[in-house]
Structures are given as structure tokens and as C-alpha cells.
Write a protein that holds these residues in place. Structure first.
Motif, PDB file in Angstrom:
ATOM      1  N   MET A   1       1.642 132.453  67.466  1.00 60.82           N
ATOM      2  CA  MET A   1       0.875 132.491  68.682  1.00 60.82           C
ATOM      3  C   MET A   1       1.753 133.049  69.803  1.00 60.82           C
ATOM      4  O   MET A   1       2.872 132.600  69.991  1.00 60.82           O
ATOM      5  N   ALA A   2       1.239 134.023  70.501  1.00 54.59           N
ATOM      6  CA  ALA A   2       1.979 134.645  71.600  1.00 54.59           C
ATOM      7  C   ALA A   2       1.874 133.778  72.856  1.00 54.59           C
ATOM      8  O   ALA A   2       0.834 133.208  73.151  1.00 54.59           O
ATOM      9  N   ALA A   3       2.964 133.659  73.548  1.00 53.85           N
ATOM     10  CA  ALA A   3       2.979 132.890  74.796  1.00 53.85           C
ATOM     11  C   ALA A   3       2.373 133.721  75.928  1.00 53.85           C
ATOM     12  O   ALA A   3       2.550 134.943  75.981  1.00 53.85           O
ATOM     13  N   ASP A   4       1.659 133.035  76.799  1.00 55.09           N
ATOM     14  CA  ASP A   4       1.062 133.710  77.958  1.00 55.09           C
ATOM     15  C   ASP A   4       2.134 133.859  79.037  1.00 55.09           C
ATOM     16  O   ASP A   4       2.575 132.888  79.644  1.00 55.09           O
ATOM     17  N   LEU A   5       2.583 135.074  79.263  1.00 52.96           N
ATOM     18  CA  LEU A   5       3.635 135.352  80.236  1.00 52.96           C
ATOM     19  C   LEU A   5       3.082 135.969  81.520  1.00 52.96           C
ATOM     20  O   LEU A   5       3.855 136.443  82.352  1.00 52.96           O
ATOM     21  N   SER A   6       1.771 135.915  81.691  1.00 47.87           N
ATOM     22  CA  SER A   6       1.163 136.569  82.848  1.00 47.87           C
ATOM     23  C   SER A   6       1.657 136.002  84.174  1.00 47.87           C
ATOM     24  O   SER A   6       1.743 136.722  85.166  1.00 47.87           O
ATOM     25  N   PHE A   7       2.024 134.721  84.204  1.00 50.66           N
ATOM     26  CA  PHE A   7       2.528 134.145  85.451  1.00 50.66           C
ATOM     27  C   PHE A   7       3.743 134.901  85.962  1.00 50.66           C
ATOM     28  O   PHE A   7       3.888 135.138  87.144  1.00 50.66           O
ATOM     29  N   PHE A   8       4.625 135.291  85.059  1.00 43.28           N
ATOM     30  CA  PHE A   8       5.870 135.939  85.449  1.00 43.28           C
ATOM     31  C   PHE A   8       5.652 137.331  86.035  1.00 43.28           C
ATOM     32  O   PHE A   8       6.538 137.889  86.664  1.00 43.28           O
ATOM     33  N   GLN A   9       4.466 137.883  85.828  1.00 44.18           N
ATOM     34  CA  GLN A   9       4.113 139.181  86.390  1.00 44.18           C
ATOM     35  C   GLN A   9       3.185 139.034  87.584  1.00 44.18           C
ATOM     36  O   GLN A   9       2.815 140.020  88.199  1.00 44.18           O
ATOM     37  N   SER A  10       2.817 137.822  87.916  1.00 41.07           N
ATOM     38  CA  SER A  10       1.842 137.577  88.976  1.00 41.07           C
ATOM     39  C   SER A  10       2.454 137.798  90.357  1.00 41.07           C
ATOM     40  O   SER A  10       3.673 137.815  90.536  1.00 41.07           O
ATOM     41  N   GLU A  11       1.582 137.936  91.320  1.00 39.54           N
ATOM     42  CA  GLU A  11       2.025 138.104  92.715  1.00 39.54           C
ATOM     43  C   GLU A  11       2.790 136.866  93.181  1.00 39.54           C
ATOM     44  O   GLU A  11       3.792 136.983  93.884  1.00 39.54           O
ATOM     45  N   THR A  12       2.353 135.700  92.752  1.00 40.50           N
ATOM     46  CA  THR A  12       3.046 134.457  93.121  1.00 40.50           C
ATOM     47  C   THR A  12       4.478 134.471  92.611  1.00 40.50           C
ATOM     48  O   THR A  12       5.411 134.148  93.348  1.00 40.50           O
ATOM     49  N   ALA A  13       4.659 134.859  91.376  1.00 41.88           N
ATOM     50  CA  ALA A  13       6.008 134.911  90.802  1.00 41.88           C
ATOM     51  C   ALA A  13       6.860 135.945  91.522  1.00 41.88           C
ATOM     52  O   ALA A  13       8.042 135.706  91.793  1.00 41.88           O
ATOM     53  N   GLN A  14       6.277 137.086  91.840  1.00 40.49           N
ATOM     54  CA  GLN A  14       7.018 138.120  92.563  1.00 40.49           C
ATOM     55  C   GLN A  14       7.435 137.615  93.939  1.00 40.49           C
ATOM     56  O   GLN A  14       8.561 137.856  94.388  1.00 40.49           O
ATOM     57  N   ASN A  15       6.534 136.900  94.613  1.00 43.49           N
ATOM     58  CA  ASN A  15       6.857 136.344  95.926  1.00 43.49           C
ATOM     59  C   ASN A  15       7.972 135.307  95.836  1.00 43.49           C
ATOM     60  O   ASN A  15       8.854 135.260  96.691  1.00 43.49           O
ATOM     61  N   LEU A  16       7.938 134.484  94.796  1.00 40.56           N
ATOM     62  CA  LEU A  16       8.982 133.485  94.608  1.00 40.56           C
ATOM     63  C   LEU A  16      10.338 134.136  94.365  1.00 40.56           C
ATOM     64  O   LEU A  16      11.361 133.687  94.894  1.00 40.56           O
ATOM     65  N   ARG A  17      10.345 135.206  93.571  1.00 44.82           N
ATOM     66  CA  ARG A  17      11.610 135.916  93.318  1.00 44.82           C
ATOM     67  C   ARG A  17      12.144 136.542  94.610  1.00 44.82           C
ATOM     68  O   ARG A  17      13.340 136.483  94.895  1.00 44.82           O
ATOM     69  N   ALA A  18      11.265 137.162  95.404  1.00 43.59           N
ATOM     70  CA  ALA A  18      11.679 137.782  96.665  1.00 43.59           C
ATOM     71  C   ALA A  18      12.207 136.724  97.625  1.00 43.59           C
ATOM     72  O   ALA A  18      13.222 136.940  98.301  1.00 43.59           O
ATOM     73  N   GLU A  19      11.534 135.586  97.664  1.00 44.37           N
ATOM     74  CA  GLU A  19      11.980 134.497  98.534  1.00 44.37           C
ATOM     75  C   GLU A  19      13.364 134.014  98.107  1.00 44.37           C
ATOM     76  O   GLU A  19      14.230 133.771  98.939  1.00 44.37           O
ATOM     77  N   GLY A  20      13.567 133.901  96.813  1.00 45.67           N
ATOM     78  CA  GLY A  20      14.873 133.482  96.298  1.00 45.67           C
ATOM     79  C   GLY A  20      15.965 134.487  96.621  1.00 45.67           C
ATOM     80  O   GLY A  20      17.079 134.111  96.981  1.00 45.67           O
ATOM     81  N   ARG A  21      15.637 135.777  96.530  1.00 51.20           N
ATOM     82  CA  ARG A  21      16.622 136.814  96.882  1.00 51.20           C
ATOM     83  C   ARG A  21      16.951 136.750  98.370  1.00 51.20           C
ATOM     84  O   ARG A  21      18.114 136.893  98.762  1.00 51.20           O
ATOM     85  N   ALA A  22      15.941 136.528  99.205  1.00 48.64           N
ATOM     86  CA  ALA A  22      16.168 136.446 100.656  1.00 48.64           C
ATOM     87  C   ALA A  22      17.032 135.234 100.985  1.00 48.64           C
ATOM     88  O   ALA A  22      17.967 135.333 101.785  1.00 48.64           O
ATOM     89  N   GLU A  23      16.736 134.102 100.359  1.00 44.63           N
ATOM     90  CA  GLU A  23      17.540 132.905 100.604  1.00 44.63           C
ATOM     91  C   GLU A  23      18.988 133.136 100.182  1.00 44.63           C
ATOM     92  O   GLU A  23      19.919 132.743 100.886  1.00 44.63           O
ATOM     93  N   GLY A  24      19.178 133.766  99.040  1.00 46.73           N
ATOM     94  CA  GLY A  24      20.527 134.048  98.559  1.00 46.73           C
ATOM     95  C   GLY A  24      21.273 134.994  99.481  1.00 46.73           C
ATOM     96  O   GLY A  24      22.461 134.797  99.768  1.00 46.73           O
ATOM     97  N   ARG A  25      20.584 136.029  99.961  1.00 46.40           N
ATOM     98  CA  ARG A  25      21.221 136.988 100.870  1.00 46.40           C
ATOM     99  C   ARG A  25      21.595 136.300 102.183  1.00 46.40           C
ATOM    100  O   ARG A  25      22.674 136.529 102.721  1.00 46.40           O
ATOM    101  N   ALA A  26      20.715 135.439 102.688  1.00 45.01           N
ATOM    102  CA  ALA A  26      21.004 134.707 103.929  1.00 45.01           C
ATOM    103  C   ALA A  26      22.253 133.841 103.749  1.00 45.01           C
ATOM    104  O   ALA A  26      23.137 133.818 104.621  1.00 45.01           O
ATOM    105  N   GLU A  27      22.345 133.157 102.628  1.00 41.45           N
ATOM    106  CA  GLU A  27      23.523 132.326 102.367  1.00 41.45           C
ATOM    107  C   GLU A  27      24.777 133.190 102.227  1.00 41.45           C
ATOM    108  O   GLU A  27      25.864 132.786 102.655  1.00 41.45           O
ATOM    109  N   ASP A  28      24.649 134.379 101.643  1.00 45.42           N
ATOM    110  CA  ASP A  28      25.782 135.305 101.541  1.00 45.42           C
ATOM    111  C   ASP A  28      26.278 135.699 102.923  1.00 45.42           C
ATOM    112  O   ASP A  28      27.489 135.763 103.163  1.00 45.42           O
TER     113      ASP A  28
END
Length: 83
Positions: A1-28
Motif C-alpha cells: 500500500m502506497a503512503a499518501d504523501l500529498s500533505f508534504f506537497q500541500s500549500e500548508t506544508a510549503q508555508n510551514l517549511r518557509a516559516e521554518g527557514r525564516a525562523e532559522g535565518r532570523a536566529e542566524d
């Protein structure tokens, strides 16, 4: 059975990744300024941490490499509108 990976391609996931990158850059930026001995007020810390624009944070990071004050990090030059 294939796992549903659609969340990782979703807009929500993309926003979470961008937010994490921004937080990391701010801390840098804060770490760089701290290690260089530049005083950063709590208000300026909040401004840096509150910025979610990776382009602005990139400019601030570049400026933080040589800035003698946080004002130099935030200074707008060349018609930029930052923060």
C-alpha cells in the motif's frame, strides 16, 4: 500500500517549511550580531524574529556580516523598503 504523501506537497506544508527557514535565518542573524559584539535591543530582536520575508532576512544577514550597529542592518539603501 502506497503512503499518501500529498500533505508534504500541500500549500500548508510549503508555508510551514518557509516559516521554518525564516525562523532559522532570523536566529542566524541574531547569532551573527551577538558573536560580532553588536548590541541588539529586545525590540530589534522581535523585529528580526517577526520578519517572515526570506528576501529581507537575506539582505539583513548580508548587512549583519559587517554592520557596526543594528541600525546599519535595518538601513534601507538603494530604494529598498525593508522590515
Amino acid at each position: 500500500m502506497a503512503a499518501d504523501l500529498s500533505f508534504f506537497q500541500s500549500e500548508t506544508a510549503q508555508n510551514l517549511r518557509a516559516e521554518g527557514r525564516a525562523e532559522g535565518r532570523a536566529e542566524d542573524i541574531l547569532l551573527l550580531l551577538e558573536r560580532r559584539g553588536v548590541d541588539v535591543s529586545e525590540q530589534d530582536r522581535e523585529r528580526i524574529r517577526g520578519c517572515g520575508d526570506l528576501d529581507v532576512l537575506g539582505v539583513w544577514f548580508s548587512r549583519a556580516i559587517t554592520a557596526q550597529s543594528v541600525a546599519e542592518v535595518f538601513a534601507s539603501g538603494g530604494g529598498e523598503s525593508l522590515g
